[in-house]
Write a protein that holds these residues in place. Structure first.
Motif, mmCIF file in Angstrom:
data_model
loop_
_atom_site.group_PDB
_atom_site.id
_atom_site.type_symbol
_atom_site.label_atom_id
_atom_site.label_comp_id
_atom_site.label_asym_id
_atom_site.label_seq_id
_atom_site.Cartn_x
_atom_site.Cartn_y
_atom_site.Cartn_z
ATOM 1 N N MET A 9 24.245 13.473 91.690
ATOM 2 C CA MET A 9 24.926 14.804 91.111
ATOM 3 C C MET A 9 24.430 15.370 90.043
ATOM 4 N N GLU A 10 23.301 14.567 89.612
ATOM 5 C CA GLU A 10 22.444 15.178 88.351
ATOM 6 C C GLU A 10 21.399 16.297 88.958
ATOM 7 N N GLY A 39 33.140 13.207 90.979
ATOM 8 C CA GLY A 39 33.505 14.112 90.156
ATOM 9 C C GLY A 39 33.800 14.988 89.347
ATOM 10 N N GLY A 40 35.282 14.536 89.535
ATOM 11 C CA GLY A 40 36.375 15.206 88.387
ATOM 12 C C GLY A 40 35.963 14.071 87.334
ATOM 13 N N LEU A 51 36.003 23.936 90.122
ATOM 14 C CA LEU A 51 36.537 24.449 90.552
ATOM 15 C C LEU A 51 34.891 24.147 91.844
ATOM 16 N N ASP A 52 33.865 24.175 91.655
ATOM 17 C CA ASP A 52 32.896 23.879 92.299
ATOM 18 C C ASP A 52 32.906 22.535 93.462
ATOM 19 N N VAL A 53 33.587 21.613 92.352
ATOM 20 C CA VAL A 53 33.310 20.300 93.081
ATOM 21 C C VAL A 53 34.816 19.724 94.090
ATOM 22 N N GLY A 156 40.049 12.129 88.807
ATOM 23 C CA GLY A 156 39.110 11.349 87.840
ATOM 24 C C GLY A 156 39.108 12.240 86.360
ATOM 25 N N TYR A 157 39.295 13.668 86.530
ATOM 26 C CA TYR A 157 38.982 14.946 85.462
ATOM 27 C C TYR A 157 40.126 14.962 84.300
#
Length: 205
Positions: A9-10, A39-40, A51-53, A156-157
């Protein structure tokens, strides 16, 4: 596992999360219950757009499902029947009954199957074998995957640093599903062995 996902992800951002989910469809040991909440969580820190995730993880789900759909399509009905004929305790009638069931309930199975651990990936193969119309398969897979992905990405967010709790609870659910699958297999094998014994006794009379 987590370090690898973080690195992906990085390096790639949200598309990296989508790539991980696509691979998860093909290699179930890569757990979506880790990828999606992570990801969240990463989005909650401002390192990726939320939104991209959601977009890229859903895209990854669909790409992975389509790959397995074409595996089933290439395998085809005749090869499936040929393989079934060589398997012990499996009858051609079992496959025919499964086909009839899938023809009646295939759309619901594909949609809801995207939200059930273990079956999330496997359901794409019989859809391909039965040649479910590709636009319908893609639409149902997208809808089911978007619901599943949104739930776990948002978990997760909002959980933040505690995002890993999602994996704990979902893993327990996955174990229940796996146990039910094993139970069904054991019952199936037991019934077939009993049928064989009855057949042998009947032939000796």
């Amino acid at each position: 596992m987590t370090d690898w996902l973080v690195g992906l992800m990085e390096s790639l951002g949200a598309p990296g999360a989508g790539l991980a989910i696509a691979l998860e469809n093909l290699f179930p040991p890569l757990p979506s219950e880790v990828i999606l909440p992570l990801g969240g969580f990463t989005a909650s820190r401002g390192e990726m757009d939320l939104l991209d995730v959601l977009f890229f993880t859903t895209l990854g789900s669909v790409v992975g499902a389509l790959a397995l759909y074409w595996v089933g399509a290439l395998l085809g009905r005749e090869r499936t029947l040929a393989i079934a004929a060589k398997l012990p305790l499996v009858k051609i009638s079992d496959i025919e009954k499964t086909e009839a069931w899938f023809q009646r309930h295939g759309r619901k199975t594909v949609f809801f199957g995207r939200m059930i651990p273990i079956f999330r990936s496997l359901i794409s193969i019989p859809a391909g074998v039965e040649r479910m119309p590709l636009p319908i398969f893609t639409l149902l897979t997208t809808a089911g995957s978007l619901i599943w992905n949104t739930i776990f990405v948002m978990a997760g967010y909002y959980l933040g640093e505690s995002w890993h709790l999602v994996e704990t609870y979902v893993s327990a659910g996955s174990k229940v599903v796996a146990a039910l699958v094993v139970l069904v297999v054991v019952v199936f094998v037991g019934v077939r062995l009993a049928e064989r014994r009855k057949g042998k006794h009947a032939s000796r009379r």
